[in-house]
Motif scaffolding. Structure first.
Motif, mmCIF file in Angstrom:
data_model
loop_
_atom_site.group_PDB
_atom_site.id
_atom_site.type_symbol
_atom_site.label_atom_id
_atom_site.label_comp_id
_atom_site.label_asym_id
_atom_site.label_seq_id
_atom_site.Cartn_x
_atom_site.Cartn_y
_atom_site.Cartn_z
ATOM 1 N N LEU A 221 0.834 -1.194 0.000
ATOM 2 C CA LEU A 221 0.000 0.000 0.000
ATOM 3 C C LEU A 221 0.869 1.244 0.000
ATOM 4 C CD1 LEU A 221 -2.726 -0.875 2.665
ATOM 5 C CD2 LEU A 221 -2.614 -1.518 0.259
ATOM 6 N N SER A 222 0.330 2.308 -0.577
ATOM 7 C CA SER A 222 0.999 3.597 -0.471
ATOM 8 C C SER A 222 0.793 4.127 0.946
ATOM 9 C CB SER A 222 0.420 4.577 -1.486
ATOM 10 O OG SER A 222 -0.910 4.936 -1.123
ATOM 11 N N PRO A 223 1.620 5.057 1.394
ATOM 12 C CA PRO A 223 1.406 5.645 2.725
ATOM 13 C C PRO A 223 0.013 6.229 2.883
ATOM 14 C CG PRO A 223 3.587 6.209 1.913
ATOM 15 C CD PRO A 223 2.890 5.530 0.773
ATOM 16 N N LYS A 224 -0.531 6.834 1.832
ATOM 17 C CA LYS A 224 -1.880 7.414 1.927
ATOM 18 C C LYS A 224 -2.931 6.331 2.061
ATOM 19 C CE LYS A 224 -5.123 10.615 -0.261
ATOM 20 N NZ LYS A 224 -6.285 9.775 0.110
ATOM 21 N N GLN A 225 -2.789 5.247 1.279
ATOM 22 C CA GLN A 225 -3.743 4.144 1.387
ATOM 23 C C GLN A 225 -3.723 3.549 2.790
ATOM 24 O OE1 GLN A 225 -2.280 1.779 -1.940
ATOM 25 N NE2 GLN A 225 -4.233 2.047 -3.001
ATOM 26 N N ARG A 226 -2.516 3.351 3.321
ATOM 27 C CA ARG A 226 -2.400 2.791 4.666
ATOM 28 C C ARG A 226 -3.051 3.713 5.695
ATOM 29 N NH1 ARG A 226 2.599 1.688 4.508
ATOM 30 N NH2 ARG A 226 3.388 3.648 5.344
ATOM 31 N N LYS A 227 -2.824 5.007 5.566
ATOM 32 C CA LYS A 227 -3.401 5.968 6.492
ATOM 33 C C LYS A 227 -4.914 5.998 6.391
ATOM 34 C CE LYS A 227 -3.113 10.847 7.836
ATOM 35 N NZ LYS A 227 -2.466 12.163 7.539
ATOM 36 N N GLY B 256 -10.434 3.359 12.596
ATOM 37 C CA GLY B 256 -10.324 4.143 13.820
ATOM 38 C C GLY B 256 -9.018 3.904 14.548
ATOM 39 N N MET B 257 -7.954 3.596 13.801
ATOM 40 C CA MET B 257 -6.672 3.215 14.395
ATOM 41 C C MET B 257 -5.565 4.160 13.936
ATOM 42 S SD MET B 257 -7.425 0.315 16.028
ATOM 43 C CE MET B 257 -5.847 -0.504 16.236
ATOM 44 N N GLU B 258 -4.523 4.237 14.746
ATOM 45 C CA GLU B 258 -3.285 4.914 14.376
ATOM 46 C C GLU B 258 -2.224 3.858 14.097
ATOM 47 O OE1 GLU B 258 -2.857 8.115 13.989
ATOM 48 O OE2 GLU B 258 -4.810 8.787 14.738
ATOM 49 N N GLN B 259 -1.229 4.190 13.284
ATOM 50 C CA GLN B 259 -0.177 3.232 12.985
ATOM 51 C C GLN B 259 0.700 2.994 14.202
ATOM 52 O OE1 GLN B 259 1.871 3.821 9.307
ATOM 53 N NE2 GLN B 259 3.525 2.398 9.799
ATOM 54 N N ALA C 191 -6.062 -5.674 17.981
ATOM 55 C CA ALA C 191 -6.860 -4.452 17.884
ATOM 56 C C ALA C 191 -7.309 -4.203 16.448
ATOM 57 C CB ALA C 191 -6.065 -3.265 18.409
ATOM 58 N N LEU C 192 -6.430 -4.442 15.488
ATOM 59 C CA LEU C 192 -6.782 -4.275 14.083
ATOM 60 C C LEU C 192 -7.883 -5.254 13.674
ATOM 61 C CD1 LEU C 192 -3.187 -3.958 12.612
ATOM 62 C CD2 LEU C 192 -4.914 -2.144 12.556
ATOM 63 N N HIS C 193 -7.758 -6.490 14.117
ATOM 64 C CA HIS C 193 -8.739 -7.528 13.780
ATOM 65 C C HIS C 193 -10.115 -7.158 14.339
ATOM 66 C CE1 HIS C 193 -10.574 -11.488 13.340
ATOM 67 N NE2 HIS C 193 -9.506 -11.903 12.667
ATOM 68 N N ARG C 194 -10.162 -6.770 15.600
ATOM 69 C CA ARG C 194 -11.430 -6.395 16.215
ATOM 70 C C ARG C 194 -12.082 -5.230 15.473
ATOM 71 N NH1 ARG C 194 -8.367 -7.274 21.166
ATOM 72 N NH2 ARG C 194 -7.908 -5.034 21.228
ATOM 73 N N ALA C 195 -11.295 -4.218 15.174
ATOM 74 C CA ALA C 195 -11.832 -3.044 14.487
ATOM 75 C C ALA C 195 -12.361 -3.419 13.104
ATOM 76 C CB ALA C 195 -10.751 -1.969 14.369
ATOM 77 N N HIS C 196 -11.672 -4.325 12.433
ATOM 78 C CA HIS C 196 -12.062 -4.694 11.072
ATOM 79 C C HIS C 196 -13.417 -5.390 11.048
ATOM 80 C CE1 HIS C 196 -11.439 -5.698 6.847
ATOM 81 N NE2 HIS C 196 -10.271 -5.077 6.877
ATOM 82 N N VAL C 197 -13.605 -6.387 11.919
ATOM 83 C CA VAL C 197 -14.870 -7.127 11.879
ATOM 84 C C VAL C 197 -16.029 -6.292 12.427
ATOM 85 C CG1 VAL C 197 -13.771 -9.385 11.958
ATOM 86 C CG2 VAL C 197 -14.411 -8.279 14.110
#
Length: 289
Positions: free
Chosen positions: A2-8, A15-18, A28-34
């Protein structure tokens, strides 16, 4: 990648920060995704299938669309790789009620291997996790690649060896789940090419269930939401509640507010056609009950 913009933009939708690629961040990423990106067949039902090449996937996901396993796990693995995770793609198959166990590449499975944090441990598999944001009412969080039971909220899953392939993995759904289980080939595939013919079949074949059924699901810690045509279901530890939604405005509000599907990629005419088709199929279903 991904590009930096796509990732952001992807992280913003979650609702996450890198952060650094740790186990806690993966959870945390998994929970937010589902919770935020629904498993759905809306686009297939409406005759607007989204291709599963990386460019089409990311454009769709970043602009608040959802999808089924090829879209959700396909996009999620790109995000995880861009964040520094080691991700493997796997051939898998979902066993629905009344069917035999299978590994037919109609499901895309993921595993993530993290560095061993405890240097004294020699069991590398202790840091391998099954990750799946594309099963609708199943995993809320990753589960370790350890055979046994794994409880998440009011559901209990079981990881065993697969009877389809040896060695292989089988993830057994809770008895209250929408299907029986998933069998996974542990051998990784290099890219999404394996799944393109399967996606094309599900998108266009008259035999495809998903082009005849509008189904939307998302998963939260304490409940699971489902919209099947015009029937909205909510299951939690106290049981199952259902309601019939046949008022157009309420139906579209439910899609947006509960499932995060505002259908920004649909024109007003396409929304009109979608609603007409949904209501027609629902009325046919009621007559056959």
């Amino acid at each position: 990648m991904l590009s930096p913009k796509q990732r952001k933009d992807y992280l913003r939708r979650l609702g996450m920060e890198q952060q650094q690629p740790t186990t806690e961040y993966l959870f945390a990423l998994h929970r937010a995704h589902v919770e935020r990106i629904a498993w759905q067949t809306i686009d297939l039902f409406a005759g607007k299938p989204v291709p599963i090449d990386s460019g089409s996937l990311m454009h769709h996901i970043l602009y608040r669309g959802g999808g089924y396993c090829f879209h959700l796990n396909g996009a999620f693995q790109l995000l995880l790789r861009s964040l520094g995770y080691h991700v493997s793609l796997h051939r898998a198959g979902v066993q629905s009620h009344g069917q035999e166990a299978r590994i037919d590449s109609y499901h895309l499975g993921l595993s993530v291997r993290l560095p061993i944090e405890n240097k004294n441990r020699k069991d590398a598999e202790a840091q391998t996790w099954l990750v799946d944001v594309g099963l609708g009412d199943m995993l809320y969080e990753p589960i370790p690649l350890h055979f046994g039971e794994h409880k998440q909220g009011f559901h209990t899953y079981k990881l065993t060896g697969s009877s389809v392939i040896t060695p292989g993995w089988r993830l057994v759904h809770d008895p209250l789940g929408a299907f029986i289980g998933v069998d996974i080939d542990p051998e990784a595939v290099p890219n999404m090419a394996e799944f393109v013919p399967k996606h094309e079949h599900l998108s266009s074949s008259p035999d495809s269930t998903w082009i005849r059924l509008l189904l939307v699901r998302n998963r939260h810690k304490t409940n699971i939401n489902e919209l099947r045509g015009c029937v909205y279901s909510r299951r939690d530890e106290h049981g199952l509640a259902k309601s019939e939604i046949t008022i157009r405005s309420e139906w579209f509000e439910l899609l947006s507010d509960v499932f995060g599907e505002p259908l920004n990629h649909f024109s007003q005419l396409e929304k009109d056609e979608l609603w007409t088709k949904v209501l027609k199929v629902h009325e046919e279903w009621k007559r056959n009950q």
